[in-house]
Enzyme design. Structure first.
Site, mmCIF file in Angstrom:
data_model
loop_
_atom_site.group_PDB
_atom_site.id
_atom_site.type_symbol
_atom_site.label_atom_id
_atom_site.label_comp_id
_atom_site.label_asym_id
_atom_site.label_seq_id
_atom_site.Cartn_x
_atom_site.Cartn_y
_atom_site.Cartn_z
ATOM 1 N N LYS A 63 82.589 54.469 28.886
ATOM 2 C CA LYS A 63 83.899 54.274 29.531
ATOM 3 C C LYS A 63 83.763 54.109 31.053
ATOM 4 O O LYS A 63 83.086 53.207 31.510
ATOM 5 C CB LYS A 63 84.841 55.417 29.152
ATOM 6 C CG LYS A 63 85.090 55.476 27.642
ATOM 7 C CD LYS A 63 86.206 56.456 27.300
ATOM 8 C CE LYS A 63 86.513 56.403 25.824
ATOM 9 N NZ LYS A 63 85.663 57.286 25.005
ATOM 10 N N HIS A 106 80.307 32.154 36.004
ATOM 11 C CA HIS A 106 81.663 32.066 35.458
ATOM 12 C C HIS A 106 81.904 30.621 35.003
ATOM 13 O O HIS A 106 81.564 29.683 35.726
ATOM 14 C CB HIS A 106 82.691 32.477 36.525
ATOM 15 C CG HIS A 106 84.082 32.484 36.005
ATOM 16 N ND1 HIS A 106 84.584 33.515 35.228
ATOM 17 C CD2 HIS A 106 85.074 31.566 36.097
ATOM 18 C CE1 HIS A 106 85.834 33.238 34.883
ATOM 19 N NE2 HIS A 106 86.151 32.063 35.403
HETATM 20 C C1 GAR Z 1 79.281 31.970 29.342
HETATM 21 O O1 GAR Z 1 80.039 30.794 29.213
HETATM 22 C C2 GAR Z 1 79.621 32.649 30.658
HETATM 23 O O2 GAR Z 1 79.906 31.772 31.710
HETATM 24 C C3 GAR Z 1 80.857 33.422 30.267
HETATM 25 O O3 GAR Z 1 80.569 33.928 28.980
HETATM 26 C C4 GAR Z 1 79.694 33.018 28.310
HETATM 27 C C5 GAR Z 1 78.500 33.802 27.769
HETATM 28 O O4 GAR Z 1 77.623 32.985 27.046
HETATM 29 N N1 GAR Z 1 81.122 34.457 31.238
HETATM 30 C C6 GAR Z 1 82.356 34.804 31.623
HETATM 31 O O5 GAR Z 1 83.348 34.334 31.139
HETATM 32 C C7 GAR Z 1 82.401 35.854 32.727
HETATM 33 N N2 GAR Z 1 83.706 35.947 33.283
HETATM 34 P P1 GAR Z 1 76.137 33.483 26.718
HETATM 35 O O6 GAR Z 1 76.237 34.903 26.179
HETATM 36 O O7 GAR Z 1 75.676 32.517 25.642
HETATM 37 O O8 GAR Z 1 75.299 33.393 27.972
#
Ligand code: GAR
Length: 203
Positions: A63, A106
């Protein structure tokens, strides 16, 4: 050798892109630890298959203490923390201890479609709904403001009228896989300067 810790929450394809870049000798650094905020995710398997140390700091268990536990694991062990698809929010002491030494990828062109609640497929759903002609991905530094730290690298990706959120996610993910290793490389080579809320790349 430049040392990194990588934080994950899911499939870990971005972690995979860093592992590949190291194996291909494009990136000269070592992954000291991979930490997930939930058990059983594929990113952990990817790391274990390569003999990288893994940790689960389950946010359901830790948490409010999640960030402190991460700090305990990584303090004095790594030069940079890389959020590679890490979907929890870091807070507290780790942000001070690792000031200007945490980056995140991001899946949009920040400041569009970013901030609290904007992660994963939700980002792409919002971009499709808005009808933007271009989206993309951003590597930025992490501070107290969600997605608010200095922007390091961005890559633009076109959006087609017929695209679903999943189509866009796939197209952007391909670019993320180039952008994130490039960001780690620039930082590991000391080529990034942060000034007045902005970054300058010295090449
Ligand atoms: C990716 O698209 C990354 O940019 C996004 O989660 C996905 C993870 O993919 N991150 C966010 O949205 C952060 N705010 P992965 O586990 O295959 O690397």
């Amino acid at each position: 050798m430049f040392k990194i810790g990588v934080l994950v929450s899911g499939g870990g394809s971005n972690l995979g892109s860093i592992i590949d870049a190291i194996e291909n000798k494009e990136l000269n650094c070592s992954i000291e630890a991979v930490i997930s905020d939930k058990p059983g995710v594929y990113a952990l398997e990817r790391a274990e298959a390569k003999g990288i140390k893994t940790f689960v700091v389950d946010k359901k268990e830790y948490k409010q203490e999640t960030s402190n536990k991460i700090l305990e694991i990584l303090k004095d062990k790594v030069d940079l923390i890389v959020l590679a698809g890490y979907l929890s929010i870091l807070n507290g002491e780790v942000l001070r201890e690792f000031r200007d030494r945490i980056i995140n990828i991001h899946p949009s062109l920040i400041p569009s479609f970013s901030g609290p609640g904007m992660y994963g497929i939700k980002v792409h759903e919002a971009a499709i709904k808005k009808g933007v002609k271009f989206s993309g991905c951003t590597v930025h530094y992490v501070n107290e403001e969600v997605d608010g730290g200095e922007i390091l690298l961005q890559q633009v990706v076109p959006v087609n009228f017929e695209d679903t959120a999943k189509d866009l996610q796939q197209r952007i993910l391909k670019e993320e896989h180039k952008l994130l290793p490039r960001a780690v490389k620039l930082i590991s080579e000391g080529k990034v300067e942060i000034k007045d809320g902005k970054t300058r790349i010295i090449e």
